[in-house]
Write a protein that holds these residues in place. Structure first.
Motif, mmCIF file in Angstrom:
data_model
loop_
_atom_site.group_PDB
_atom_site.id
_atom_site.type_symbol
_atom_site.label_atom_id
_atom_site.label_comp_id
_atom_site.label_asym_id
_atom_site.label_seq_id
_atom_site.Cartn_x
_atom_site.Cartn_y
_atom_site.Cartn_z
ATOM 1 N N MET A 1 0.853 -1.198 0.000
ATOM 2 C CA MET A 1 0.000 0.000 0.000
ATOM 3 C C MET A 1 0.884 1.242 0.000
ATOM 4 S SD MET A 1 -3.071 -1.296 0.120
ATOM 5 C CE MET A 1 -4.444 -0.711 1.091
ATOM 6 N N THR A 2 0.563 2.167 -0.878
ATOM 7 C CA THR A 2 1.356 3.387 -0.989
ATOM 8 C C THR A 2 0.521 4.594 -0.549
ATOM 9 O OG1 THR A 2 0.703 3.549 -3.313
ATOM 10 C CG2 THR A 2 2.814 2.510 -2.836
ATOM 11 N N PRO A 3 1.158 5.611 0.039
ATOM 12 C CA PRO A 3 0.399 6.766 0.529
ATOM 13 C C PRO A 3 -0.250 7.542 -0.605
ATOM 14 C CG PRO A 3 2.635 6.723 1.447
ATOM 15 C CD PRO A 3 2.593 5.713 0.355
ATOM 16 N N ALA A 4 -1.478 8.007 -0.374
ATOM 17 C CA ALA A 4 -2.194 8.785 -1.383
ATOM 18 C C ALA A 4 -1.629 10.189 -1.524
ATOM 19 C CB ALA A 4 -3.676 8.841 -1.036
ATOM 20 N N ASN A 5 -0.854 10.650 -0.547
ATOM 21 C CA ASN A 5 -0.289 12.005 -0.620
ATOM 22 C C ASN A 5 1.166 11.985 -1.081
ATOM 23 O OD1 ASN A 5 0.988 10.988 1.630
ATOM 24 N ND2 ASN A 5 0.290 12.593 3.034
ATOM 25 N N HIS A 6 1.538 10.904 -1.769
ATOM 26 C CA HIS A 6 2.903 10.718 -2.277
ATOM 27 C C HIS A 6 2.759 10.403 -3.766
ATOM 28 C CE1 HIS A 6 7.175 9.704 -1.498
ATOM 29 N NE2 HIS A 6 7.019 8.824 -2.475
ATOM 30 N N VAL A 7 2.599 11.465 -4.598
ATOM 31 C CA VAL A 7 2.184 11.290 -5.991
ATOM 32 C C VAL A 7 2.836 12.328 -6.897
ATOM 33 C CG1 VAL A 7 -0.083 10.261 -5.470
ATOM 34 C CG2 VAL A 7 0.141 12.752 -5.600
ATOM 35 N N VAL A 8 2.761 12.074 -8.204
ATOM 36 C CA VAL A 8 3.061 13.088 -9.223
ATOM 37 C C VAL A 8 1.748 13.473 -9.884
ATOM 38 C CG1 VAL A 8 4.110 13.495 -11.483
ATOM 39 C CG2 VAL A 8 5.454 12.432 -9.663
ATOM 40 N N ILE A 9 1.450 14.774 -9.880
ATOM 41 C CA ILE A 9 0.226 15.296 -10.493
ATOM 42 C C ILE A 9 0.623 15.961 -11.800
ATOM 43 C CG2 ILE A 9 -1.703 16.888 -10.232
ATOM 44 C CD1 ILE A 9 -0.038 16.103 -7.072
ATOM 45 N N LEU A 10 -0.018 15.578 -12.892
ATOM 46 C CA LEU A 10 0.432 16.036 -14.201
ATOM 47 C C LEU A 10 -0.709 16.613 -15.035
ATOM 48 C CD1 LEU A 10 -0.343 13.814 -16.706
ATOM 49 C CD2 LEU A 10 1.090 12.401 -15.239
ATOM 50 N N ASP A 11 -0.316 17.369 -16.049
ATOM 51 C CA ASP A 11 -1.283 17.932 -16.992
ATOM 52 C C ASP A 11 -0.598 18.107 -18.345
ATOM 53 O OD1 ASP A 11 -4.001 19.404 -17.386
ATOM 54 O OD2 ASP A 11 -2.508 20.765 -18.232
ATOM 55 N N SER A 181 -4.405 5.393 1.782
ATOM 56 C CA SER A 181 -3.576 4.777 0.749
ATOM 57 C C SER A 181 -4.094 5.161 -0.632
ATOM 58 C CB SER A 181 -3.558 3.258 0.890
ATOM 59 O OG SER A 181 -4.791 2.704 0.462
ATOM 60 N N PHE A 182 -3.203 5.127 -1.600
ATOM 61 C CA PHE A 182 -3.593 5.399 -2.983
ATOM 62 C C PHE A 182 -4.628 4.386 -3.455
ATOM 63 C CE2 PHE A 182 -2.961 5.718 -7.609
ATOM 64 C CZ PHE A 182 -2.895 7.089 -7.772
ATOM 65 N N GLU A 183 -4.482 3.153 -3.011
ATOM 66 C CA GLU A 183 -5.412 2.100 -3.397
ATOM 67 C C GLU A 183 -6.823 2.370 -2.868
ATOM 68 O OE1 GLU A 183 -1.339 0.788 -3.890
ATOM 69 O OE2 GLU A 183 -2.376 1.681 -2.174
ATOM 70 N N GLN A 184 -6.935 2.935 -1.678
ATOM 71 C CA GLN A 184 -8.251 3.299 -1.143
ATOM 72 C C GLN A 184 -8.906 4.386 -1.995
ATOM 73 O OE1 GLN A 184 -6.776 4.179 2.792
ATOM 74 N NE2 GLN A 184 -7.893 2.456 3.705
ATOM 75 N N ILE A 185 -8.118 5.343 -2.465
ATOM 76 C CA ILE A 185 -8.661 6.398 -3.316
ATOM 77 C C ILE A 185 -9.149 5.808 -4.635
ATOM 78 C CG2 ILE A 185 -8.189 8.559 -4.496
ATOM 79 C CD1 ILE A 185 -8.266 8.726 -1.415
ATOM 80 N N LEU A 186 -8.395 4.895 -5.210
ATOM 81 C CA LEU A 186 -8.831 4.245 -6.447
ATOM 82 C C LEU A 186 -10.145 3.498 -6.235
ATOM 83 C CD1 LEU A 186 -5.483 2.811 -7.890
ATOM 84 C CD2 LEU A 186 -6.771 4.802 -8.695
ATOM 85 N N THR A 187 -10.311 2.886 -5.081
ATOM 86 C CA THR A 187 -11.558 2.188 -4.766
ATOM 87 C C THR A 187 -12.726 3.160 -4.733
ATOM 88 O OG1 THR A 187 -10.419 0.471 -3.502
ATOM 89 C CG2 THR A 187 -12.756 0.793 -3.038
ATOM 90 N N ILE A 188 -12.523 4.321 -4.105
ATOM 91 C CA ILE A 188 -13.582 5.327 -4.009
ATOM 92 C C ILE A 188 -13.979 5.828 -5.399
ATOM 93 C CG2 ILE A 188 -14.155 7.649 -3.185
ATOM 94 C CD1 ILE A 188 -12.303 7.057 -0.769
ATOM 95 N N THR A 189 -12.985 6.127 -6.250
ATOM 96 C CA THR A 189 -13.303 6.685 -7.564
ATOM 97 C C THR A 189 -14.027 5.685 -8.461
ATOM 98 O OG1 THR A 189 -11.130 6.079 -8.480
ATOM 99 C CG2 THR A 189 -11.345 8.278 -7.511
ATOM 100 N N ALA A 190 -13.924 4.397 -8.136
ATOM 101 C CA ALA A 190 -14.547 3.373 -8.977
ATOM 102 C C ALA A 190 -15.938 2.961 -8.502
ATOM 103 C CB ALA A 190 -13.654 2.131 -9.039
ATOM 104 N N MET A 191 -16.340 3.443 -7.321
ATOM 105 C CA MET A 191 -17.620 2.951 -6.783
ATOM 106 C C MET A 191 -18.776 3.896 -7.097
ATOM 107 S SD MET A 191 -17.379 3.719 -2.639
ATOM 108 C CE MET A 191 -16.231 2.368 -2.465
ATOM 109 N N PRO A 192 -20.012 3.393 -7.076
ATOM 110 C CA PRO A 192 -21.179 4.267 -7.262
ATOM 111 C C PRO A 192 -21.236 5.340 -6.184
ATOM 112 C CG PRO A 192 -21.802 1.948 -7.430
ATOM 113 C CD PRO A 192 -20.393 1.971 -6.920
ATOM 114 N N LYS A 193 -21.709 6.535 -6.572
ATOM 115 C CA LYS A 193 -21.760 7.650 -5.626
ATOM 116 C C LYS A 193 -22.534 7.301 -4.355
ATOM 117 C CE LYS A 193 -21.753 11.050 -9.386
ATOM 118 N NZ LYS A 193 -22.542 12.114 -10.051
#
Length: 203
Positions: A1-11, A181-193
């Protein structure tokens, strides 16, 4: 599990909407976030090998003259691959940026190891009361720092970084759980509102 606040944000800024139609990147901007703080940044124009149309020039403020002496996409993306390293990635409307990242990396035979999350999808689930989920709207809605520049890659990546950290803090307040964790955030973004509130309550 990796921290959700340890990322590269890109555009990316690009010549059009899809690499499948031959569109290329013309600018990449990114910020590196460690423990919720921006610690580094990356910004480069890149010459796509052809002229950009007037709509893109007006929309981004990036002119053909500015691109004339820029490094080609392959050179810039090789440098950007080094900047990313093994970090997980975040973008606002990530499906767009991921398409271009994958296409440009494919040209240099590079694959990244991290996963990709979308701050727009996350906003739709945890800030359902927002007027809409465009980056500019969310920056105003949450009163996040901004220099007023939009549609330039580093400015948009920086604002998305502030948004991402705000989103993580919101989830931590709702769930009483930190760090996320980053994985928890991915779970949230994939689930129904409708299921988000119960998921956060049971984290």
């Amino acid at each position: 599990m990796t921290p959700a606040n340890h990322v590269v944000i890109l555009d990316f800024e690009t010549t059009g909407l899809s690499p499948d139609n031959g569109d290329r990147a013309i600018e990449i901007g990114a910020v590196k976030m460690v423990d919720g703080k921006i610690v580094d940044s990356f910004q480069q124009l890149m010459n796509p090998g052809r002229r950009v149309n007037s709509f893109i020039e007006n929309y981004t403020g990036i002119s053909n003259q500015m691109l004339l002496n820029a490094d080609n996409c392959e050179t810039v993306m090789a440098d950007f691959a080094d900047f990313i390293g093994d970090f997980n990635l975040v973008a606002h409307n990530a499906s767009f940026d991921k398409k271009f990242l994958d296409a440009e990396f494919q040209r240099i035979n590079h694959c990244y190891n991290g996963k990709f999350a979308c701050s727009l999808l996350l906003s739709r689930r945890i800030h359902q009361d927002a007027p809409n989920h465009k980056l500019g709207t969310l920056v105003d809605y949450h009163q996040l720092p901004t220099d007023g520049v939009f549609h330039r890659a580093l400015a948009d990546a920086t604002m998305t970084g502030y948004l991402w950290q705000h989103q993580l803090e919101t989830i931590e307040q709702l769930s009483k759980k930190a760090p996320l964790s980053f994985e928890q955030i991915l779970t949230i973004t994939a689930m129904p509102k409708a299921k988000v509130a119960s998921y956060l309550a049971n984290l």
